[in-house]
Design a protein around this motif. Structure first.
Motif, PDB file in Angstrom:
ATOM      1  N   ASP A  60       0.941  -1.196  -0.059  1.00 58.83           N
ATOM      2  CA  ASP A  60      -0.469   0.117   0.045  1.00 58.83           C
ATOM      3  C   ASP A  60       0.425   1.101  -0.029  1.00 58.83           C
ATOM      4  O   ASP A  60       0.552   1.960  -0.566  1.00 58.83           O
ATOM      5  N   LEU A  61       2.191   0.991   0.949  1.00 56.26           N
ATOM      6  CA  LEU A  61       3.104   2.331   0.552  1.00 56.26           C
ATOM      7  C   LEU A  61       3.265   2.263  -0.867  1.00 56.26           C
ATOM      8  O   LEU A  61       3.628   3.658  -1.040  1.00 56.26           O
ATOM      9  N   ILE A  62       4.001   1.653  -1.562  1.00 56.50           N
ATOM     10  CA  ILE A  62       4.649   1.446  -3.547  1.00 56.50           C
ATOM     11  C   ILE A  62       3.255   2.120  -3.555  1.00 56.50           C
ATOM     12  O   ILE A  62       3.670   2.899  -4.596  1.00 56.50           O
ATOM     13  N   ARG A  63       1.797   1.571  -3.261  1.00 54.65           N
ATOM     14  CA  ARG A  63       1.160   2.263  -4.075  1.00 54.65           C
ATOM     15  C   ARG A  63       0.374   3.696  -3.930  1.00 54.65           C
ATOM     16  O   ARG A  63       1.019   4.409  -4.962  1.00 54.65           O
ATOM     17  N   ARG A  64       1.136   4.403  -3.138  1.00 53.98           N
ATOM     18  CA  ARG A  64       0.505   5.531  -2.371  1.00 53.98           C
ATOM     19  C   ARG A  64       1.708   6.494  -3.076  1.00 53.98           C
ATOM     20  O   ARG A  64       2.072   7.558  -3.451  1.00 53.98           O
ATOM     21  N   SER A  65       3.164   5.586  -2.905  1.00 54.75           N
ATOM     22  CA  SER A  65       3.886   6.521  -3.582  1.00 54.75           C
ATOM     23  C   SER A  65       4.151   6.476  -5.141  1.00 54.75           C
ATOM     24  O   SER A  65       4.817   7.204  -5.749  1.00 54.75           O
ATOM     25  N   ARG A  66       3.771   5.601  -5.551  1.00 58.78           N
ATOM     26  CA  ARG A  66       3.010   5.519  -7.230  1.00 58.78           C
ATOM     27  C   ARG A  66       4.784   4.982  -7.397  1.00 58.78           C
ATOM     28  O   ARG A  66       5.287   5.473  -8.676  1.00 58.78           O
ATOM     29  N   LEU A  67       5.706   4.056  -7.065  1.00 56.24           N
ATOM     30  CA  LEU A  67       6.919   2.958  -7.192  1.00 56.24           C
ATOM     31  C   LEU A  67       6.547   3.212  -8.523  1.00 56.24           C
ATOM     32  O   LEU A  67       7.741   2.787  -9.355  1.00 56.24           O
ATOM     33  N   GLY A  68       5.563   2.541  -8.609  1.00 52.78           N
ATOM     34  CA  GLY A  68       5.165   1.674 -10.167  1.00 52.78           C
ATOM     35  C   GLY A  68       5.263   2.413 -11.127  1.00 52.78           C
ATOM     36  O   GLY A  68       5.203   1.575 -12.531  1.00 52.78           O
ATOM     37  N   ALA A  69       5.240   3.820 -11.041  1.00 52.40           N
ATOM     38  CA  ALA A  69       5.481   4.743 -11.985  1.00 52.40           C
ATOM     39  C   ALA A  69       6.771   5.182 -12.417  1.00 52.40           C
ATOM     40  O   ALA A  69       6.879   5.762 -13.549  1.00 52.40           O
ATOM     41  N   LEU A  70       7.396   4.390 -12.812  1.00 58.53           N
ATOM     42  CA  LEU A  70       9.019   5.196 -12.209  1.00 58.53           C
ATOM     43  C   LEU A  70       9.233   5.013 -14.125  1.00 58.53           C
ATOM     44  O   LEU A  70       9.872   5.787 -13.712  1.00 58.53           O
ATOM     45  N   ARG A  71       8.910   4.362 -15.090  1.00 56.38           N
ATOM     46  CA  ARG A  71       8.988   4.132 -15.943  1.00 56.38           C
ATOM     47  C   ARG A  71       7.678   4.998 -16.996  1.00 56.38           C
ATOM     48  O   ARG A  71       8.377   5.445 -18.512  1.00 56.38           O
ATOM     49  N   ILE A  72       7.310   5.871 -16.432  1.00 58.20           N
ATOM     50  CA  ILE A  72       5.827   6.202 -17.095  1.00 58.20           C
ATOM     51  C   ILE A  72       6.730   7.626 -17.196  1.00 58.20           C
ATOM     52  O   ILE A  72       7.333   8.645 -16.238  1.00 58.20           O
TER      53      ILE A  72
END
Length: 420
Positions: A60-72
């Motif tokens: 959930d922290l990763i979701r809030r940090s938007r780490l998953g958008a690094l490449r966008i």
């Protein structure tokens, strides 16, 4: 770009880290918010692994940090990172907690496919969800398919239902999907037509079961996914022949990602080794130094671990550079793109062979530093070997080595499915 400096577990423990941290924008490879997030993840990693505490709070922290958008791209709400910067973060995340890193591996793999494919309304919609924090899971594997990694689908099928479809079937090894918001599923549309669907994990009829019982990577949610009469809209189905489907035959990211996680594990081993030496209250009567920190044999062992970590990171990042070259080749023609994809796939395969070996040897060297007392279950230092061995088992190394050898001797192209 230099790597983030090594930090000791004592330094992590001394930090006051707030799990309610707010993120005003997507974290970037150099942002202090990212380091704070990684510190928080590392702080509880061993306890979670030992006691099998699934990291829902961390995801959930990763979701809030938007780490998953690094490449966008930044213009689309992401961090706009290069592949090299992205894999620097992968290594750091693998250092903090290889379970968490493995959980988001499929997310990044799917996101990369969407970025590489031709833009379309639905691809933009899914990338917008990622930029807003959504995590994507995966459901590909069917035990009925006897050649793993072939991309074949046997039992998970779409059937027409009005202006959409109904989805039924079962997938296995759905790593990360119990934590995800969306799930990427390979399906049969007809007996000879294969497609992909991307749908919300909360949709009625989807059952995500955490039944992974491996000795390593225990917290990745690598379980069974069952689809029972799940509604799928027409624009959620990507036929392999659609213009906005990813056409690149090589699937480089999934394997290189795992190799990056193993490189991160070596960093974690190095940190644990130095921490053990500083905390070691006694030594053997025949040791050449009174203090463990002054023992040349222990210094030599830690020096070897440091060299292993450096080599592993350098190898992974060299392979990641190929992904940046692949991005730059887009628009230069299919032949040029395929040539760079093959070279990058070859680099990733070689990286796996070396880094997996370094990770397993490093996990053993750790116990040369600590001695028998460090084998206590409460210390949980065996997690490094267990996790590295489990990660290395994905597409075993002898298959990789044979394919590389066949290429070098006979010029045989590498396989174009699975982890290549």
């Amino acid at each position: 770009m230099p790597h983030a400096p090594y930090i000791t577990m004592t330094q992590i423990e001394e930090k006051v880290i707030d799990s309610t941290l707010q993120f005003s924008a997507a974290v970037t490879p150099n942002s202090p918010e990212l380091q704070t997030l990684l510190d928080y993840i590392a702080l509880g990693a061993s306890e979670r692994d030992r006691d099998r505490i699934l990291p829902f709070e961390v995801i959930d922290l990763i979701r809030r940090s938007r780490l998953g958008a690094l490449r966008i791209p930044v213009a689309d709400g992401g961090a706009g990172s290069s592949a090299r910067e992205w894999f620097e973060v992968v290594i750091r995340l693998g250092d903090a907690d290889p379970n968490v890193a493995h959980i988001v591996r499929n997310h990044f793999s799917v996101t990369e496919r969407l970025l590489r494919a031709q833009p379309s309304e639905r691809n933009r919609r899914w990338l917008k969800a990622v930029a807003d924090g959504a995590i994507i899971g995966l459901a590909l594997t069917e035990l009925e398919v006897k050649r793993a990694g072939s991309g074949a689908v046997a039992v998970t099928k779409l059937t027409p239902d009005g202006n959409g479809y109904r989805l039924n079937g079962t997938k296995y090894y759905s790593t990360g999907s119990i934590f995800a918001d969306l799930i990427f599923v390979r399906v049969l549309v007809t007996d000879d037509t294969v497609a992909t669907v991307i749908i919300p994990t909360k949709r009625e009829g989807i059952d995500l079961v955490d039944d992974w019982d491996g000795f390593g990577q225990r917290l990745t949610g690598t379980g069974t996914t069952t689809f029972t009469n799940v509604r799928v809209e027409a624009d959620e189905v990507i036929l392999d022949t659609d213009p906005d489907a990813d056409k690149l035959p090589y699937n480089i990211v999934p394997q290189l990602f795992l190799t990056g996680v193993n490189a991160g594990i070596i960093r974690s081993i190095l940190r644990d080794a130095t921490n053990l030496i500083h905390k070691r209250p006694r030594t053997f009567y025949h040791a050449v130094a009174e203090q463990a920190a002054d023992d040349p044999l222990l210094q030599q062992t830690v020096g070897q671990l440091s060299a292993n970590a450096f080599a592993a990171e350098s190898i992974v990042l060299a392979a990641a550079d190929g992904l940046d070259r692949l991005t730059a080749a887009k628009g230069q023609g299919e032949e040029a793109e395929l040539a760079i994809a093959l070279a990058t796939s070859l680099s990733a395969a070689k990286a796996k062979l070396i880094v997996d070996d370094l990770a397993l040897r490093s996990a053993t060297l750790l116990f040369e530093v600590g001695g028998a007392s460090t084998t206590k279950k409460s210390s949980n230092l065996d997690r490094h070997w267990r996790n590295a061995r489990t990660l290395a088992s994905h597409n075993p190394g002898h298959f990789k080595a044979r394919a590389i050898g066949d290429y070098e001797i006979n010029g045989t192209p590498l396989p174009q499915r699975g982890f290549f």
